[in-house]
Design a protein around this motif. Structure first.
Motif, PDB file in Angstrom:
ATOM      1  N   THR A  66      47.573  16.021 -42.401  1.00  0.00           N
ATOM      2  CA  THR A  66      46.465  16.769 -43.116  1.00  0.00           C
ATOM      3  C   THR A  66      46.148  16.432 -44.257  1.00  0.00           C
ATOM      4  N   LEU A  67      47.371  15.578 -45.072  1.00  0.00           N
ATOM      5  CA  LEU A  67      46.903  14.724 -46.064  1.00  0.00           C
ATOM      6  C   LEU A  67      45.782  13.748 -45.961  1.00  0.00           C
ATOM      7  N   TYR A  68      45.657  13.172 -44.953  1.00  0.00           N
ATOM      8  CA  TYR A  68      44.875  12.203 -44.524  1.00  0.00           C
ATOM      9  C   TYR A  68      43.493  12.731 -44.220  1.00  0.00           C
ATOM     10  N   GLU A  69      43.423  13.956 -43.476  1.00  0.00           N
ATOM     11  CA  GLU A  69      42.060  14.661 -43.204  1.00  0.00           C
ATOM     12  C   GLU A  69      41.553  15.085 -44.752  1.00  0.00           C
ATOM     13  N   ALA A  70      42.386  15.340 -45.754  1.00  0.00           N
ATOM     14  CA  ALA A  70      41.911  15.917 -47.018  1.00  0.00           C
ATOM     15  C   ALA A  70      41.190  14.847 -47.656  1.00  0.00           C
ATOM     16  N   ILE A  71      41.880  13.567 -47.577  1.00  0.00           N
ATOM     17  CA  ILE A  71      41.234  12.534 -48.286  1.00  0.00           C
ATOM     18  C   ILE A  71      39.966  12.159 -47.570  1.00  0.00           C
ATOM     19  N   GLU A  72      39.913  12.131 -46.306  1.00  0.00           N
ATOM     20  CA  GLU A  72      38.840  11.941 -45.475  1.00  0.00           C
ATOM     21  C   GLU A  72      37.757  12.978 -45.830  1.00  0.00           C
ATOM     22  N   HIS A  73      37.973  14.098 -45.926  1.00  0.00           N
ATOM     23  CA  HIS A  73      37.041  15.127 -46.605  1.00  0.00           C
ATOM     24  C   HIS A  73      36.399  14.975 -47.888  1.00  0.00           C
ATOM     25  N   LEU A  74      37.203  14.163 -48.771  1.00  0.00           N
ATOM     26  CA  LEU A  74      36.897  14.031 -50.298  1.00  0.00           C
ATOM     27  C   LEU A  74      35.743  12.907 -50.092  1.00  0.00           C
ATOM     28  N   ASN A  75      36.052  12.043 -49.147  1.00  0.00           N
ATOM     29  CA  ASN A  75      35.195  10.717 -49.217  1.00  0.00           C
ATOM     30  C   ASN A  75      33.857  11.105 -48.596  1.00  0.00           C
ATOM     31  N   GLN A  76      33.912  12.174 -47.504  1.00  0.00           N
ATOM     32  CA  GLN A  76      32.763  12.625 -47.099  1.00  0.00           C
ATOM     33  C   GLN A  76      31.946  13.430 -48.141  1.00  0.00           C
ATOM     34  N   SER A  77      32.454  13.896 -49.039  1.00  0.00           N
ATOM     35  CA  SER A  77      31.790  14.525 -50.100  1.00  0.00           C
ATOM     36  C   SER A  77      31.463  13.828 -51.266  1.00  0.00           C
ATOM     37  N   HIS A  78      31.397  12.487 -51.034  1.00  0.00           N
ATOM     38  CA  HIS A  78      30.804  11.448 -51.897  1.00  0.00           C
ATOM     39  C   HIS A  78      31.750  11.389 -52.817  1.00  0.00           C
ATOM     40  N   CYS A  79      33.019  11.637 -52.813  1.00  0.00           N
ATOM     41  CA  CYS A  79      34.160  11.477 -53.942  1.00  0.00           C
ATOM     42  C   CYS A  79      35.049  10.140 -53.397  1.00  0.00           C
ATOM     43  N   ALA A  80      34.874   8.917 -54.114  1.00  0.00           N
ATOM     44  CA  ALA A  80      35.700   8.000 -53.449  1.00  0.00           C
ATOM     45  C   ALA A  80      37.033   7.958 -53.870  1.00  0.00           C
ATOM     46  N   VAL A  81      38.081   8.161 -52.888  1.00  0.00           N
ATOM     47  CA  VAL A  81      39.515   8.367 -52.974  1.00  0.00           C
ATOM     48  C   VAL A  81      40.082   7.727 -51.985  1.00  0.00           C
ATOM     49  N   ARG A  82      41.033   6.908 -52.346  1.00  0.00           N
ATOM     50  CA  ARG A  82      42.123   6.308 -51.545  1.00  0.00           C
ATOM     51  C   ARG A  82      43.482   6.878 -51.509  1.00  0.00           C
ATOM     52  N   LEU A  83      43.982   6.765 -50.247  1.00  0.00           N
ATOM     53  CA  LEU A  83      45.614   7.366 -50.331  1.00  0.00           C
ATOM     54  C   LEU A  83      46.571   6.193 -50.285  1.00  0.00           C
ATOM     55  N   ILE A  84      47.260   6.258 -51.342  1.00  0.00           N
ATOM     56  CA  ILE A  84      48.443   5.244 -51.560  1.00  0.00           C
ATOM     57  C   ILE A  84      49.692   5.574 -50.547  1.00  0.00           C
ATOM     58  N   ARG A  85      50.079   4.839 -49.672  1.00  0.00           N
ATOM     59  CA  ARG A  85      51.284   5.228 -49.007  1.00  0.00           C
ATOM     60  C   ARG A  85      52.141   3.977 -49.102  1.00  0.00           C
ATOM     61  N   THR A  86      53.267   4.668 -49.207  1.00  0.00           N
ATOM     62  CA  THR A  86      54.535   3.557 -48.892  1.00  0.00           C
ATOM     63  C   THR A  86      55.421   4.043 -47.966  1.00  0.00           C
ATOM     64  N   GLY A  87      56.359   3.287 -47.638  1.00  0.00           N
ATOM     65  CA  GLY A  87      57.389   3.552 -46.561  1.00  0.00           C
ATOM     66  C   GLY A  87      57.234   2.805 -45.278  1.00  0.00           C
ATOM     67  N   PRO A  88      58.110   3.035 -44.561  1.00  0.00           N
ATOM     68  CA  PRO A  88      58.524   1.993 -43.326  1.00  0.00           C
ATOM     69  C   PRO A  88      57.142   2.519 -42.394  1.00  0.00           C
ATOM     70  N   PRO A  89      56.730   1.531 -41.714  1.00  0.00           N
ATOM     71  CA  PRO A  89      55.704   1.495 -40.798  1.00  0.00           C
ATOM     72  C   PRO A  89      55.982   2.610 -39.616  1.00  0.00           C
ATOM     73  N   ASN A  90      54.849   3.126 -39.452  1.00  0.00           N
ATOM     74  CA  ASN A  90      55.081   3.948 -38.014  1.00  0.00           C
ATOM     75  C   ASN A  90      53.780   3.803 -37.240  1.00  0.00           C
ATOM     76  N   ASP A  91      53.895   2.848 -36.381  1.00  0.00           N
ATOM     77  CA  ASP A  91      52.746   2.451 -35.590  1.00  0.00           C
ATOM     78  C   ASP A  91      52.221   3.424 -34.651  1.00  0.00           C
ATOM     79  N   ALA A  92      53.147   4.405 -34.261  1.00  0.00           N
ATOM     80  CA  ALA A  92      52.133   5.682 -33.218  1.00  0.00           C
ATOM     81  C   ALA A  92      51.596   6.268 -33.940  1.00  0.00           C
ATOM     82  N   PHE A  93      52.117   6.822 -35.384  1.00  0.00           N
ATOM     83  CA  PHE A  93      51.403   7.652 -36.173  1.00  0.00           C
ATOM     84  C   PHE A  93      50.053   7.149 -36.471  1.00  0.00           C
ATOM     85  N   ARG A  94      50.245   5.955 -36.895  1.00  0.00           N
ATOM     86  CA  ARG A  94      48.934   5.281 -37.630  1.00  0.00           C
ATOM     87  C   ARG A  94      47.751   5.222 -36.526  1.00  0.00           C
ATOM     88  N   SER A  95      48.299   4.735 -35.246  1.00  0.00           N
ATOM     89  CA  SER A  95      47.097   4.819 -33.955  1.00  0.00           C
ATOM     90  C   SER A  95      46.773   5.948 -33.601  1.00  0.00           C
TER      91      SER A  95
END
Length: 217
Positions: A66-95
């Motif tokens: 949901t957070l990724y979707e929110a940041i995506e929506h912000l960028n679609q609304s012409h607000c340049a935003v990046r999500l800073i993520r830390t933590g061990p990688p989860n390849d299945a989630f990322r894919s």
């Protein structure tokens, strides 16, 4: 108990004490080093940053999505935003993310704890996604005390600490936790920088009152 809602199933005759976790308020503070993410990732000066440290697992996967979707929506609304993520990688989630969602995230991977305060201070907003319900009501996400201590404006659901923080003064408290609401509240913060500073300061005062590791110990 670590959060008030855990008292509801205790026998009434038992004495009880709410004891919040402690945070090192010197390390996690508004003052200190930040990471120059614009230069580090070659991004335009006006780019905003939302931080979410921590891994993704079966329990929080939908909330993080949901957070990724929110940041995506912000960028679609012409607000340049990046999500800073830390933590061990989860390849299945990322894919499972869309190409656009993968592109808007700055994946820093696992970082040492000593590096976290600088990352949190570099963000324009710190978001704990989620909605009210048994899962969130009966827990206290360990990142929230650190978020508040760093003095950046925090966005969180109306569960656990969200029941104690004053909306618009100590944090921004979500009503539904949808991607659209997270997007709208972050946009409001970006458009009202003085209020964002005041809310961050309110969260810091809450942390000083409740999460001082020396006092709690």
């Amino acid at each position: 108990v670590i959060v008030d809602s855990l008292q509801r199933d205790l026998p009434k005759e038992l004495p009880r004490l709410r004891l919040f976790p402690g945070v090192d308020l010197t390390d996690f503070s508004p003052e200190g080093a930040t990471r120059d993410l614009h230069r580090e990732f070659n991004l335009p000066p006006g780019t905003r940053f939302v931080a979410y440290p921590g891994g993704v697992n079966f329990a929080n996967e939908q909330e993080v999505r949901t957070l990724y979707e929110a940041i995506e929506h912000l960028n679609q609304s012409h607000c340049a935003v990046r999500l800073i993520r830390t933590g061990p990688p989860n390849d299945a989630f990322r894919s499972s993310l869309t190409p656009t969602q993968r592109d808007i995230a700055l994946e820093l991977g696992f970082v040492k704890r000593a590096e976290l305060p600088a990352i949190l201070r570099s963000a324009d907003a710190l978001v704990q996604p989620g909605e009210t319900g048994t899962y969130n009501d009966l827990r206290l996400p360990s990142k929230l005390p650190e978020f508040l201590a760093c003095g950046r404006p925090v966005v969180l659901p109306a569960s656990n600490l969200g029941q104690l923080l004053r909306d618009g003064k100590d944090a921004l408290v979500l009503k539904t936790g949808t991607a659209a609401e997270i997007s709208e509240r972050c946009q409001w913060l970006f458009s009202n920088p003085q209020r964002a500073i005041a809310i961050g300061a309110g969260g810091r005062r809450f942390a000083e009152q409740h999460f001082d590791s020396k006092s709690n110990t």
